[in-house]
Structure formats: structure tokens, C-alpha cells
Motif scaffolding. Structure first.
Motif, PDB file in Angstrom:
ATOM      1  N   LYS A  78       0.832  -1.203   0.000  1.00  9.88           N
ATOM      2  CA  LYS A  78       0.000   0.000   0.000  1.00  9.88           C
ATOM      3  C   LYS A  78       0.870   1.257   0.000  1.00  9.88           C
ATOM      4  O   LYS A  78       0.629   2.208  -0.761  1.00  9.88           O
ATOM      5  CB  LYS A  78      -0.919  -0.002   1.226  1.00  9.88           C
ATOM      6  N   THR A  79       1.912   1.244   0.857  1.00  9.70           N
ATOM      7  CA  THR A  79       2.824   2.394   0.929  1.00  9.70           C
ATOM      8  C   THR A  79       3.564   2.595  -0.385  1.00  9.70           C
ATOM      9  O   THR A  79       3.685   3.722  -0.891  1.00  9.70           O
ATOM     10  CB  THR A  79       3.840   2.197   2.074  1.00  9.70           C
ATOM     11  N   LEU A  80       4.070   1.496  -0.950  1.00 10.55           N
ATOM     12  CA  LEU A  80       4.796   1.575  -2.225  1.00 10.55           C
ATOM     13  C   LEU A  80       3.892   2.022  -3.369  1.00 10.55           C
ATOM     14  O   LEU A  80       4.304   2.779  -4.248  1.00 10.55           O
ATOM     15  CB  LEU A  80       5.414   0.212  -2.549  1.00 10.55           C
ATOM     16  N   SER A  81       2.650   1.550  -3.355  1.00 13.80           N
ATOM     17  CA  SER A  81       1.697   1.928  -4.406  1.00 13.80           C
ATOM     18  C   SER A  81       1.407   3.432  -4.376  1.00 13.80           C
ATOM     19  O   SER A  81       1.354   4.094  -5.412  1.00 13.80           O
ATOM     20  CB  SER A  81       0.398   1.137  -4.246  1.00 13.80           C
ATOM     21  N   GLU A  82       1.232   3.964  -3.172  1.00  7.20           N
ATOM     22  CA  GLU A  82       1.004   5.400  -3.029  1.00  7.20           C
ATOM     23  C   GLU A  82       2.218   6.202  -3.496  1.00  7.20           C
ATOM     24  O   GLU A  82       2.082   7.242  -4.166  1.00  7.20           O
ATOM     25  CB  GLU A  82       0.670   5.722  -1.572  1.00  7.20           C
ATOM     26  N   ALA A  83       3.409   5.717  -3.166  1.00  7.06           N
ATOM     27  CA  ALA A  83       4.638   6.394  -3.587  1.00  7.06           C
ATOM     28  C   ALA A  83       4.797   6.337  -5.099  1.00  7.06           C
ATOM     29  O   ALA A  83       5.212   7.316  -5.744  1.00  7.06           O
ATOM     30  CB  ALA A  83       5.846   5.754  -2.912  1.00  7.06           C
ATOM     31  N   LEU A  84       4.454   5.189  -5.691  1.00  2.00           N
ATOM     32  CA  LEU A  84       4.541   5.042  -7.146  1.00  2.00           C
ATOM     33  C   LEU A  84       3.576   5.991  -7.851  1.00  2.00           C
ATOM     34  O   LEU A  84       3.944   6.660  -8.816  1.00  2.00           O
ATOM     35  CB  LEU A  84       4.239   3.595  -7.544  1.00  2.00           C
ATOM     36  N   ASN A  85       2.341   6.060  -7.382  1.00  2.03           N
ATOM     37  CA  ASN A  85       1.345   6.952  -7.987  1.00  2.03           C
ATOM     38  C   ASN A  85       1.793   8.407  -7.903  1.00  2.03           C
ATOM     39  O   ASN A  85       1.640   9.172  -8.857  1.00  2.03           O
ATOM     40  CB  ASN A  85      -0.011   6.784  -7.300  1.00  2.03           C
ATOM     41  N   ALA A  86       2.355   8.786  -6.749  1.00  2.00           N
ATOM     42  CA  ALA A  86       2.833  10.163  -6.577  1.00  2.00           C
ATOM     43  C   ALA A  86       4.006  10.448  -7.517  1.00  2.00           C
ATOM     44  O   ALA A  86       4.077  11.521  -8.135  1.00  2.00           O
ATOM     45  CB  ALA A  86       3.253  10.397  -5.128  1.00  2.00           C
ATOM     46  N   ALA A  87       4.918   9.487  -7.658  1.00  2.00           N
ATOM     47  CA  ALA A  87       6.069   9.673  -8.546  1.00  2.00           C
ATOM     48  C   ALA A  87       5.630   9.780 -10.001  1.00  2.00           C
ATOM     49  O   ALA A  87       6.125  10.627 -10.756  1.00  2.00           O
ATOM     50  CB  ALA A  87       7.044   8.507  -8.378  1.00  2.00           C
ATOM     51  N   GLU A  88       4.674   8.939 -10.414  1.00  2.00           N
ATOM     52  CA  GLU A  88       4.175   8.993 -11.788  1.00  2.00           C
ATOM     53  C   GLU A  88       3.471  10.318 -12.069  1.00  2.00           C
ATOM     54  O   GLU A  88       3.622  10.910 -13.143  1.00  2.00           O
ATOM     55  CB  GLU A  88       3.220   7.826 -12.039  1.00  2.00           C
ATOM     56  N   GLU A  89       2.691  10.792 -11.092  1.00  6.91           N
ATOM     57  CA  GLU A  89       1.988  12.061 -11.258  1.00  6.91           C
ATOM     58  C   GLU A  89       2.971  13.223 -11.351  1.00  6.91           C
ATOM     59  O   GLU A  89       2.814  14.122 -12.191  1.00  6.91           O
ATOM     60  CB  GLU A  89       1.024  12.269 -10.083  1.00  6.91           C
ATOM     61  N   ASN A  90       4.002  13.212 -10.503  1.00  4.20           N
ATOM     62  CA  ASN A  90       5.013  14.273 -10.549  1.00  4.20           C
ATOM     63  C   ASN A  90       5.791  14.249 -11.857  1.00  4.20           C
ATOM     64  O   ASN A  90       6.084  15.298 -12.443  1.00  4.20           O
ATOM     65  CB  ASN A  90       5.985  14.128  -9.367  1.00  4.20           C
ATOM     66  N   LEU A  91       6.126  13.049 -12.327  1.00  6.11           N
ATOM     67  CA  LEU A  91       6.841  12.921 -13.595  1.00  6.11           C
ATOM     68  C   LEU A  91       6.001  13.453 -14.747  1.00  6.11           C
ATOM     69  O   LEU A  91       6.489  14.192 -15.613  1.00  6.11           O
ATOM     70  CB  LEU A  91       7.206  11.453 -13.841  1.00  6.11           C
ATOM     71  N   GLN A  92       4.702  13.088 -14.773  1.00  7.67           N
ATOM     72  CA  GLN A  92       3.824  13.543 -15.845  1.00  7.67           C
ATOM     73  C   GLN A  92       3.675  15.055 -15.828  1.00  7.67           C
ATOM     74  O   GLN A  92       3.669  15.710 -16.883  1.00  7.67           O
ATOM     75  CB  GLN A  92       2.440  12.893 -15.713  1.00  7.67           C
TER      76      GLN A  92
END
Length: 336
Positions: free
Chosen positions: A42-56
Motif C-alpha cells: 500500500k505504501t509503495l503503491s502510493e509512492a509510485l502513484n505520486a512519482a508517476e503524477e510528478n513525472l507527468q
């Protein structure tokens, strides 16, 4: 995240096997570990979503890379003239500019438009309205006879459409926005026309695709004032007929030159003296790799005026739109 999920799935299978074997104590110990892995996932998934959003968000702010033939430069002063054709007529003494003629013959009323909406919203009347309608029909007929399919397109688009073509975040200050419905008035028919292909996977056999459409266009043009924007020179609402081509990447610049030739033929038929400029890097639009501006000479104003432009976006818009094609072998590429 993938490793954590894979480990969790493997342990879950092992737990099942342990229960079947009567080893409940060992299974319960492993269940505690799967609980920890679930929290980690759950923690990693939230971090991944945030990283993808920031990258986009960062990618959306990057303009296209100019084609190698685009001249270096910072402004329109550095643009390169690559073509010039036609004789500039000589006007008799006392010849009037178009805004005076429009008033004299009551075919375009700028004051009435200012009263109704504000500066930059002219009202076409009588023969002026008829001429406007005839020109729109003429351009559409020329485009459809050249193989473009005519579309009637929405005049408002959503935020995703603006991001898809690169109007956002680059042109946010120049667009009219309805905050209640979160819709934007289109600055050009390119936006709704190109977004026909957003999130689309084409077959290579469907390429090329050419579309054309007429729409009114809306631009705030903040800060536009003075003698150089009198009359029809720069408006907040104007009529435009667009042509758009979706091409195989290998055919991109050949198609670009074909569009240039198409506009040349129209200007020749209208008997207008014109020139073509290759825009420098600093004057090329945010999503374009290369842009040619067509300008006609206004004798009354003694200056060149831009009346059309043709751009190649290469894979820039296709990437933002997630527009792809596949060939018979199933290989996926990006359309231009």
C-alpha cells in the motif's frame, strides 16, 4: 512494488499448502508476514502513484524539440524567409485600410461588437457576413476535394483535450475557461480535431488520416492593443478552417510538404502575394518541432500579416494523446 506483490502471492500459496498439510502454526506465522507485505504494498503503491503524477507534470511542461533545420533565434526577428511569390499591388493616393472600407460600406461593425461583447469581437453584416460564409465554404470544399474528411467539432473541450495537444499548461492564460463545468473555449479547431485520436490504437493500414473542419476560435490575446491590432488584425473571436493529418512517422515530413503545397495552391487561386517563413526556435510553438508561417502583404498597412501556419509535431502530441498504431506483426508505434 512488483517484488513485494510477487512475494505476497507466493507466500499465500505456501500458506494454503501448509494448511492442507496440517501445519496450521507455520501457516499462521506466514499470515503475519503477508499482513506486513500488504501494508508495504500500500505504501509503495502510493509512492509510485505520486512519482508517476510528478513525472507527468514535469513532462507536460517540456516543449517539443525543434527539428534540426529550425534556425536558432529568440523572436520573430530571427525567422527565416524560405519562399516568396506574387506581385505587391500599388495603391492609389488616399486608399483606405480595411477597417475604413468596412465602416464605409457597412459590412463589418467593430463598434457594435465592442458594445455587445468587447473589443476583438466584430459583427459581420450583409455582404460582410455573406463573404465570411463563402470563404469558409470555399476552404472546406478545397480541403475535401484534396482528400480531407469534413468534421463538425465541439467548440468547447475538457482539460484532458487541452493537455493532449499541448495548449495546457503552455497557453492557459490565453484561453477562455468556464470554471463551473471545467471546459475551455477552443483556441483552434486543432484541439478538438486532434483529440478525436486520443487513447486510440490505429491499424497501420488506416494511415494516413486527414480531417478538416470549420470552427469559431477564441483567444484572450492578453495585452493586445494599439494601431497594429486595429480592424481584423488580431481578434478574440475569429473563424478558422483547419486541416489535420495523422501520418506514419516515416511519412511525416513528406506529408508536411504536401500540406504546404496545398495552402500555396489556395493562395495562388485567390491571387494573393504571399511568403513563407520557417520559424526560429524561440518563435516556434510549444508542441511543434517545425512551423511554417504563411503571410500575405497588406498594402494599406505596408506590412506582412500571418494568415496561416503549418506545423509538424512529430511524436510529441501522439505521446501526450497516447495515440498509437500497430502493423500486421503487432508492433506498436507512435503516429505523428
Amino acid at each position: 512494488l512488483d517484488n513485494t506483490l510477487a512475494e505476497s502471492n507466493a507466500i499465500s500459496k505456501e500458506i494454503g499448502n501448509l494448511y492442507k498439510s496440517g501445519k496450521a502454526a507455520e501457516a499462521n506465522l506466514l499470515k503475519e508476514k503477508t499482513g506486513i507485505l500488504k501494508e508495504d504494498s500500500k505504501t509503495l503503491s502510493e509512492a509510485l502513484n505520486a512519482a508517476e503524477e510528478n513525472l507527468q507534470t514535469l513532462l507536460y511542461k517540456l516543449p517539443n524539440v525543434p527539428h534540426e533545420s529550425v534556425p536558432a533565434g529568440k523572436s520573430e526577428e530571427d525567422n527565416e524567409e524560405i519562399f516568396n511569390e506574387g506581385d505587391i499591388p500599388k495603391l492609389y493616393d488616399g486608399a483606405q485600410p480595411h477597417w475604413e472600407l468596412a465602416k464605409k460600406y457597412d459590412i463589418i461593425d467593430f463598434e457594435l461588437g465592442t458594445k455587445i461583447a468587447g473589443a476583438g469581437f466584430p459583427v459581420y453584416k450583409g455582404k460582410g457576413a455573406r463573404l465570411q460564409r463563402a470563404l469558409i465554404a470555399y476552404f472546406l470544399d478545397k480541403n475535401t476535394s484534396a482528400g480531407y474528411t469534413e468534421y463538425q467539432l465541439p467548440h468547447l473541450v475538457n482539460e484532458a483535450s487541452c493537455y493532449g495537444t499541448g495548449q495546457l499548461p503552455d497557453k492557459e492564460g490565453q484561453m477562455y475557461h468556464d470554471s463551473r463545468d471545467d471546459l475551455y473555449l477552443i483556441p483552434t479547431a486543432e484541439v478538438p480535431g486532434t483529440n478525436i485520436f486520443r487513447d486510440v490504437l490505429l491499424n497501420e493500414s488506416e494511415l494516413p488520416i486527414g480531417i478538416t473542419g470549420y470552427t469559431p476560435c477564441f483567444r484572450r490575446e492578453a495585452g493586445s492593443y494599439g494601431a497594429h491590432v486595429r480592424g481584423l488584425n488580431r481578434l478574440h473571436q475569429f473563424d478558422k478552417v483547419e486541416i489535420i493529418r495523422v501520418e506514419h512517422p516515416d511519412n511525416s515530413y513528406k506529408a508536411f510538404e504536401a500540406m504546404v503545397d496545398h495552402v500555396k495552391d489556395i493562395l495562388r487561386e485567390l491571387k494573393l502575394p504571399f511568403r513563407i517563413l520557417r520559424l526560429c526556435g524561440g518563435d516556434t510553438g510549444f508542441p511543434a518541432a517545425m512551423t511554417y508561417d504563411f503571410e500575405v502583404f497588406s498594402t494599406a498597412q505596408d506590412r506582412w500579416l500571418e494568415i496561416s501556419s503549418i506545423s509538424n509535431f512529430e511524436t510529441y502530441q501522439a505521446n501526450r494523446l497516447k495515440l498509437r498504431f500497430k502493423n500486421i506483426l503487432g508492433v506498436v508505434g507512435v503516429s505523428q
